[in-house]
Design a protein around this motif. Structure first.
Motif, PDB file in Angstrom:
ATOM      1  N   GLY A  41       0.852  -1.344   0.014  1.00  0.00           N
ATOM      2  CA  GLY A  41      -0.065  -0.069   0.004  1.00  0.00           C
ATOM      3  C   GLY A  41       0.941   1.279   0.013  1.00  0.00           C
ATOM      4  N   LYS A  42       2.092   1.250  -0.189  1.00  0.00           N
ATOM      5  CA  LYS A  42       2.955   2.358  -0.225  1.00  0.00           C
ATOM      6  C   LYS A  42       2.486   3.375  -1.162  1.00  0.00           C
ATOM      7  CE  LYS A  42       6.788  -0.045  -0.589  1.00  0.00           C
ATOM      8  NZ  LYS A  42       6.142  -1.379  -1.171  1.00  0.00           N
ATOM      9  N   SER A  43       2.699   2.929  -2.412  1.00  0.00           N
ATOM     10  CA  SER A  43       2.398   3.886  -3.402  1.00  0.00           C
ATOM     11  C   SER A  43       0.909   4.443  -3.445  1.00  0.00           C
ATOM     12  CB  SER A  43       2.406   3.136  -5.021  1.00  0.00           C
ATOM     13  OG  SER A  43       3.711   2.903  -5.226  1.00  0.00           O
ATOM     14  N   SER A  44      -0.053   3.517  -2.723  1.00  0.00           N
ATOM     15  CA  SER A  44      -1.386   4.341  -2.611  1.00  0.00           C
ATOM     16  C   SER A  44      -1.419   5.237  -1.723  1.00  0.00           C
ATOM     17  CB  SER A  44      -2.359   2.986  -2.097  1.00  0.00           C
ATOM     18  OG  SER A  44      -2.393   1.996  -2.950  1.00  0.00           O
ATOM     19  N   CYS A  45      -0.561   5.123  -0.590  1.00  0.00           N
ATOM     20  CA  CYS A  45      -0.445   6.243   0.218  1.00  0.00           C
ATOM     21  C   CYS A  45      -0.031   7.578  -0.528  1.00  0.00           C
ATOM     22  CB  CYS A  45       0.602   5.932   1.322  1.00  0.00           C
ATOM     23  SG  CYS A  45      -0.175   5.095   2.579  1.00  0.00           S
ATOM     24  N   GLU A 164       9.847   4.378  -3.980  1.00  0.00           N
ATOM     25  CA  GLU A 164      11.272   3.463  -4.721  1.00  0.00           C
ATOM     26  C   GLU A 164      12.339   4.169  -5.346  1.00  0.00           C
ATOM     27  OE1 GLU A 164      10.816   0.002  -3.776  1.00  0.00           O
ATOM     28  OE2 GLU A 164       8.505  -0.190  -3.426  1.00  0.00           O
ATOM     29  N   PRO A 165      12.901   5.251  -4.911  1.00  0.00           N
ATOM     30  CA  PRO A 165      13.662   5.921  -6.009  1.00  0.00           C
ATOM     31  C   PRO A 165      14.922   5.177  -6.255  1.00  0.00           C
ATOM     32  CG  PRO A 165      13.912   6.864  -3.637  1.00  0.00           C
ATOM     33  CD  PRO A 165      12.607   5.970  -3.713  1.00  0.00           C
ATOM     34  N   THR A 166      15.206   4.081  -5.296  1.00  0.00           N
ATOM     35  CA  THR A 166      16.396   3.413  -5.407  1.00  0.00           C
ATOM     36  C   THR A 166      16.255   2.123  -6.120  1.00  0.00           C
ATOM     37  OG1 THR A 166      16.481   2.535  -3.367  1.00  0.00           O
ATOM     38  CG2 THR A 166      17.608   4.575  -3.631  1.00  0.00           C
ATOM     39  N   ALA A 194       9.223   5.929  -0.190  1.00  0.00           N
ATOM     40  CA  ALA A 194       8.546   4.573   0.044  1.00  0.00           C
ATOM     41  C   ALA A 194       9.481   3.587  -0.406  1.00  0.00           C
ATOM     42  CB  ALA A 194       7.441   4.447  -0.897  1.00  0.00           C
ATOM     43  N   THR A 195       9.914   2.374   0.152  1.00  0.00           N
ATOM     44  CA  THR A 195      10.983   1.653  -0.120  1.00  0.00           C
ATOM     45  C   THR A 195      10.465   0.421   0.486  1.00  0.00           C
ATOM     46  OG1 THR A 195      13.265   1.002  -0.402  1.00  0.00           O
ATOM     47  CG2 THR A 195      12.573   2.195   1.697  1.00  0.00           C
ATOM     48  N   HIS A 196      10.810  -0.979  -0.221  1.00  0.00           N
ATOM     49  CA  HIS A 196      10.964  -1.980   0.424  1.00  0.00           C
ATOM     50  C   HIS A 196      12.311  -2.619   0.644  1.00  0.00           C
ATOM     51  CE1 HIS A 196      11.487  -2.826  -4.075  1.00  0.00           C
ATOM     52  NE2 HIS A 196      12.372  -3.738  -3.538  1.00  0.00           N
TER      53      HIS A 196
END
Ligand code: ADP
Ligand code: MG
Length: 363
Positions: A41-45, A164-166, A194-196
Motif C-alpha cells: 500500500g505504499k504507492s497508494s499512500c 522506490e527511488p533506488t 517509500a521503499t521495500h
C-alpha cells in the motif's frame, strides 16, 4: 504537514482494501520511510498525498488542506508544493539534463531569468553542475535519478515524495541517492520515501512507518527494518517503452501545473514528434519498438511558476488560487496520438466534467 486519519482505500473491483485504518502524522522537516513488501500500500499512500486519488473513508490532510474538500480545479496548484520522484526516473529522453529540469518551468510560464537561475542551482544541489548538456542516455542510472530529483526540487517544494527511488539502482549508487535525500531533508524539505529495501532504512536511522497488507504495523521514530540478512536484492527490470512513458509523464506534469492546455498540446506534439523520429530510426535498424503501458501515469514532480506570486504562500488555501485569466477547461481534450482522457488523467487533473463539489465531507 501530512496527516492520515483512519484512512481506508478500496479500489473498485477488489475485495481487500489496499489501505485499512491508516493513521499517522508527519511533521514539517521530518524524514520518514514508508516501508513494506510490494503490494502493501505504499504507492497508494503517496497517491493519496498527491490527491491523485481520494480515500474511500477517512481523511488525508496535506499542508493544512483537507484533500477531500480541495476542489479539483485547485489540485494542480496544490501539487506545486510537492515534488515527486519515482523508481524509473521519467526523464524526457530527447531533452538535455538542463532542458529536463527547465521544461516544467518553461511551460508553466516562469520567467527566463528565474529559469536561468533556478535550473543551475538545482543541478548543483544534486551534484550535476558539469552535465547540463548531456542527454539522459549519456548518464548513469544514479545520475538520471539526480536529474529527476533536481527537477522535483527546482521550485523548492515543501515536501518531496520518493516512490522506490533506488529501486533501479545498484547498492552503492542507492546509498549516494539516499545521502542526497538526507541532505535535501537537512535543508528543510520534508521527505517521505517509500521503499521495500531494508539496508538503507537501517543505515538512515529515521522514522519508519511500516505497512503490511494495507495496515500500519509499525511507526518508529528511529526505526530499523528488522533483520535484513534474508532480503534479496531486486534485479532492475528493463523499462520498456520508457521514452513514450516519459513523454506522457511530462505532459501530465504540464497539465498538473498549467490551466493553459494549448501549451500542453504544443509540448506533447513536440515531444511525440521527436520520439516518433527516434522510433522510426530504430525500426529501420530492425528493432521493435514496444509501446508504453498506459499504467505509467503517475505524474512526477510539480513546479511553481514565479509568475504566480501567491505560489510561495501555502496557507490559507485561497492564496494559491489561479489568476483569473487562467481557467481550467471543463472537459477532457484529445491530444495527438495519446488519448489523455482515456488514461484517466483528465479526471485526476480536474479537467473532466465532474463536479468539484462531488467530494463531500469526510466520514
Ligand atoms: P506498494 O506500492 O506497496 O507495492 P500499492 O499501493 O501499489 O502497493 O498497492 C496496494 C494494493 O492495492 C495492491 O494489492 C495492489 O494490487 C492494489 N492496487 C493498487 N492500485 C490499484 C488500482 N488502481 N486498482 C486496483 N487495485 C490497485
Ligand atoms: Mg509501489
Amino acid at each position: 504537514m501530512i496527516r492520515f486519519e483512519n484512512v481506508t482505500k478500496r479500489y473498485r473491483g477488489t475485495s481487500k482494501p489496499a489501505l485499512s485504518g491508516v493513521d499517522f502524522e508527519v511533521q514539517r522537516g521530518e524524514f520518514v520511510f514508508l516501508v513494506g513488501a510490494s503490494g502493501s500500500g505504499k504507492s497508494s499512500c503517496l497517491r493519496l498525498i498527491l490527491r491523485e486519488d481520494v480515500p474511500t473513508t477517512g481523511r488525508v490532510a496535506v499542508l493544512g488542506r483537507d484533500l477531500r474538500a480541495l476542489a479539483n480545479r485547485k489540485v494542480p496548484y496544490f501539487r506545486r508544493h510537492i515534488g515527486s520522484v519515482f523508481q524509473d526516473f521519467r526523464l524526457l529522453p530527447s531533452k538535455t539534463v538542463y532542458q529536463n529540469v527547465a521544461f516544467t518551468l518553461q511551460v508553466t510560464g516562469s520567467s527566463r531569468g528565474f529559469i536561468q537561475q533556478a535550473v543551475p542551482e538545482a543541478l548543483a544541489l544534486v551534484g550535476l553542475d558539469g552535465k547540463q548538456k548531456r542527454m539522459p542516455h549519456e548518464l548513469s542510472g544514479g545520475e538520471q535519478q539526480r536529474v529527476a530529483i533536481a527537477r522535483a526540487l527546482v521550485n523548492r517544494p515543501q515536501v518531496l515524495l520518493a516512490d522506490e527511488p533506488t529501486g533501479n539502482l545498484d547498492p552503492a549508487t542507492s546509498v549516494d541517492i539516499m545521502q542526497l535525500l538526507a541532505r535535501i531533508n537537512a535543508g528543510g524539505t520534508t521527505v517521505l520515501m517509500a521503499t521495500h529495501e531494508a539496508g538503507f532504512v537501517d543505515q538512515m536511522q529515521r522514522r519508519v512507518i511500516e505497512l503490511r497488507d494495507g495496515e500500519m504495523v509499525r511507526d518508529e521514530v528511529h526505526g530499523g527494518y528488522g533483520d535484513t540478512s534474508n532480503i534479496p536484492r531486486l534485479v532492475p527490470e528493463e523499462v520498456r517503452g520508457a521514452a513514450a512513458a516519459a513523454a506522457l509523464t511530462a505532459v501530465q506534469e504540464v497539465q498538473r501545473q498549467t490551466a493553459d492546455l494549448s501549451m500542453v498540446r504544443a509540448a506533447l506534439t513536440e515531444e511525440l514528434s521527436t520520439q516518433r523520429k527516434a522510433a522510426a530510426a530504430v525500426d529501420r535498424d530492425g528493432e521493435t519498438v514496444v509501446p508504453p503501458a498506459p499504467r505509467t501515469v503517475e505524474p512526477p514532480e510539480p513546479a511553481r511558476s514565479q509568475a504566480d506570486p501567491a505560489a510561495n504562500v501555502v496557507e490559507p488555501p485561497a492564496a494559491v488560487e489561479p489568476p483569473a485569466v487562467i481557467r481550467p477547461r471543463t472537459h477532457p481534450i484529445t491530444l495527438p496520438t495519446v488519448d489523455v482522457a482515456e488514461l484517466g488523467v483528465a479526471d485526476r487533473l480536474g479537467l473532466s466534467d465532474e463536479d468539484d463539489e462531488e467530494v463531500g465531507p469526510t466520514s
